[in-house]
Design a protein around this motif. Sequence first.
Motif, PDB file in Angstrom:
ATOM      1  N   MET A   1      23.992  64.237  31.304  1.00 54.46           N
ATOM      2  CA  MET A   1      23.139  63.671  30.272  1.00 54.46           C
ATOM      3  C   MET A   1      22.933  62.183  30.528  1.00 54.46           C
ATOM      4  SD  MET A   1      23.997  65.654  26.711  1.00 54.46           S
ATOM      5  CE  MET A   1      25.081  64.463  26.118  1.00 54.46           C
ATOM      6  N   GLU A   2      21.768  61.757  30.198  1.00 55.44           N
ATOM      7  CA  GLU A   2      21.417  60.355  30.401  1.00 55.44           C
ATOM      8  C   GLU A   2      21.471  59.618  29.068  1.00 55.44           C
ATOM      9  OE1 GLU A   2      17.419  57.934  31.471  1.00 55.44           O
ATOM     10  OE2 GLU A   2      17.776  59.775  32.562  1.00 55.44           O
ATOM     11  N   GLU A   3      22.182  58.505  29.056  1.00 59.69           N
ATOM     12  CA  GLU A   3      22.251  57.702  27.838  1.00 59.69           C
ATOM     13  C   GLU A   3      21.059  56.765  27.781  1.00 59.69           C
ATOM     14  OE1 GLU A   3      25.746  55.701  26.547  1.00 59.69           O
ATOM     15  OE2 GLU A   3      27.008  57.077  27.681  1.00 59.69           O
ATOM     16  N   ASN A   4      20.556  56.591  26.574  1.00 58.87           N
ATOM     17  CA  ASN A   4      19.423  55.701  26.377  1.00 58.87           C
ATOM     18  C   ASN A   4      19.926  54.423  25.713  1.00 58.87           C
ATOM     19  OD1 ASN A   4      16.936  54.596  26.153  1.00 58.87           O
ATOM     20  ND2 ASN A   4      16.105  56.132  24.776  1.00 58.87           N
ATOM     21  N   ASN A   5      20.329  53.432  26.511  1.00 57.02           N
ATOM     22  CA  ASN A   5      20.840  52.166  25.994  1.00 57.02           C
ATOM     23  C   ASN A   5      19.710  51.147  25.972  1.00 57.02           C
ATOM     24  OD1 ASN A   5      23.404  53.100  25.622  1.00 57.02           O
ATOM     25  ND2 ASN A   5      24.140  52.417  27.616  1.00 57.02           N
ATOM     26  N   ARG A   6      18.986  51.126  24.892  1.00 59.27           N
ATOM     27  CA  ARG A   6      17.912  50.157  24.737  1.00 59.27           C
ATOM     28  C   ARG A   6      18.293  49.203  23.619  1.00 59.27           C
ATOM     29  NH1 ARG A   6      12.129  52.528  25.883  1.00 59.27           N
ATOM     30  NH2 ARG A   6      12.203  50.889  27.410  1.00 59.27           N
ATOM     31  N   THR A   7      17.694  48.042  23.653  1.00 60.94           N
ATOM     32  CA  THR A   7      17.970  47.034  22.640  1.00 60.94           C
ATOM     33  C   THR A   7      17.344  47.441  21.311  1.00 60.94           C
ATOM     34  OG1 THR A   7      17.965  45.339  24.356  1.00 60.94           O
ATOM     35  CG2 THR A   7      17.729  44.598  22.092  1.00 60.94           C
ATOM     36  N   ASP A   8      18.138  47.383  20.254  1.00 64.36           N
ATOM     37  CA  ASP A   8      17.642  47.679  18.916  1.00 64.36           C
ATOM     38  C   ASP A   8      16.934  46.431  18.397  1.00 64.36           C
ATOM     39  OD1 ASP A   8      17.121  48.686  16.441  1.00 64.36           O
ATOM     40  OD2 ASP A   8      19.217  49.007  15.875  1.00 64.36           O
ATOM     41  N   LYS A   9      15.627  46.533  18.210  1.00 60.39           N
ATOM     42  CA  LYS A   9      14.807  45.365  17.850  1.00 60.39           C
ATOM     43  C   LYS A   9      15.141  44.819  16.459  1.00 60.39           C
ATOM     44  CE  LYS A   9      12.244  45.684  21.563  1.00 60.39           C
ATOM     45  NZ  LYS A   9      12.631  44.973  22.736  1.00 60.39           N
ATOM     46  N   GLU A  10      15.461  45.696  15.514  1.00 60.68           N
ATOM     47  CA  GLU A  10      15.771  45.232  14.154  1.00 60.68           C
ATOM     48  C   GLU A  10      17.044  44.405  14.139  1.00 60.68           C
ATOM     49  OE1 GLU A  10      15.923  48.294  11.236  1.00 60.68           O
ATOM     50  OE2 GLU A  10      14.036  49.204  11.902  1.00 60.68           O
ATOM     51  N   ILE A  11      18.065  44.882  14.823  1.00 60.31           N
ATOM     52  CA  ILE A  11      19.329  44.149  14.855  1.00 60.31           C
ATOM     53  C   ILE A  11      19.168  42.869  15.654  1.00 60.31           C
ATOM     54  CG2 ILE A  11      21.748  44.292  15.556  1.00 60.31           C
ATOM     55  CD1 ILE A  11      21.633  47.263  15.033  1.00 60.31           C
ATOM     56  N   LEU A  12      18.346  42.887  16.697  1.00 57.83           N
ATOM     57  CA  LEU A  12      18.099  41.689  17.493  1.00 57.83           C
ATOM     58  C   LEU A  12      17.415  40.608  16.665  1.00 57.83           C
ATOM     59  CD1 LEU A  12      18.218  40.390  20.323  1.00 57.83           C
ATOM     60  CD2 LEU A  12      15.930  41.309  20.705  1.00 57.83           C
ATOM     61  N   THR A  13      16.411  40.980  15.872  1.00 59.50           N
ATOM     62  CA  THR A  13      15.743  39.977  15.040  1.00 59.50           C
ATOM     63  C   THR A  13      16.676  39.448  13.951  1.00 59.50           C
ATOM     64  OG1 THR A  13      14.795  41.732  13.670  1.00 59.50           O
ATOM     65  CG2 THR A  13      13.414  40.850  15.426  1.00 59.50           C
ATOM     66  N   LYS A  14      17.572  40.299  13.448  1.00 63.06           N
ATOM     67  CA  LYS A  14      18.564  39.852  12.475  1.00 63.06           C
ATOM     68  C   LYS A  14      19.488  38.802  13.097  1.00 63.06           C
ATOM     69  CE  LYS A  14      21.984  41.965   9.408  1.00 63.06           C
ATOM     70  NZ  LYS A  14      22.655  43.222   9.070  1.00 63.06           N
TER      71      LYS A  14
END
Length: 79
Positions: A1-14
Motif C-alpha cells: 500500500m502506498e501512503e499519501n503524505n501530503r501537506t494539510d493546507k488547513e493546518i498549515l495556514t493555522k
Amino acid sequence: MEENNRTDKEILTKGIKRLIICLLLMFAGPTLLHISFSNDDKPLFIPLLIVSLIICIMAIFFLFSGINTIINSMFQSKK
C-alpha cells in the motif's frame, strides 16, 4: 500500500497565522519593555513591565506552537 503524505493546507495556514501573531508580539513585547525601563520613575512602571513580559512570553509560546503546527501539517499521516 502506498501512503499519501501530503501537506494539510488547513493546518498549515493555522501554523502560519500563529507565526504572524508571534512576529507582531516579537516587536510589541521588547518595545514595551524598553519603554517601561526608560520610564522607571513613573507610576505605571510595574504594570507596564508585567504586561511587556507577558507579551514576550506569549511570543515565545506562539513561535513554538506555530512551528509545531507546521511540522504536524507536513509529517502527520492521515488515516
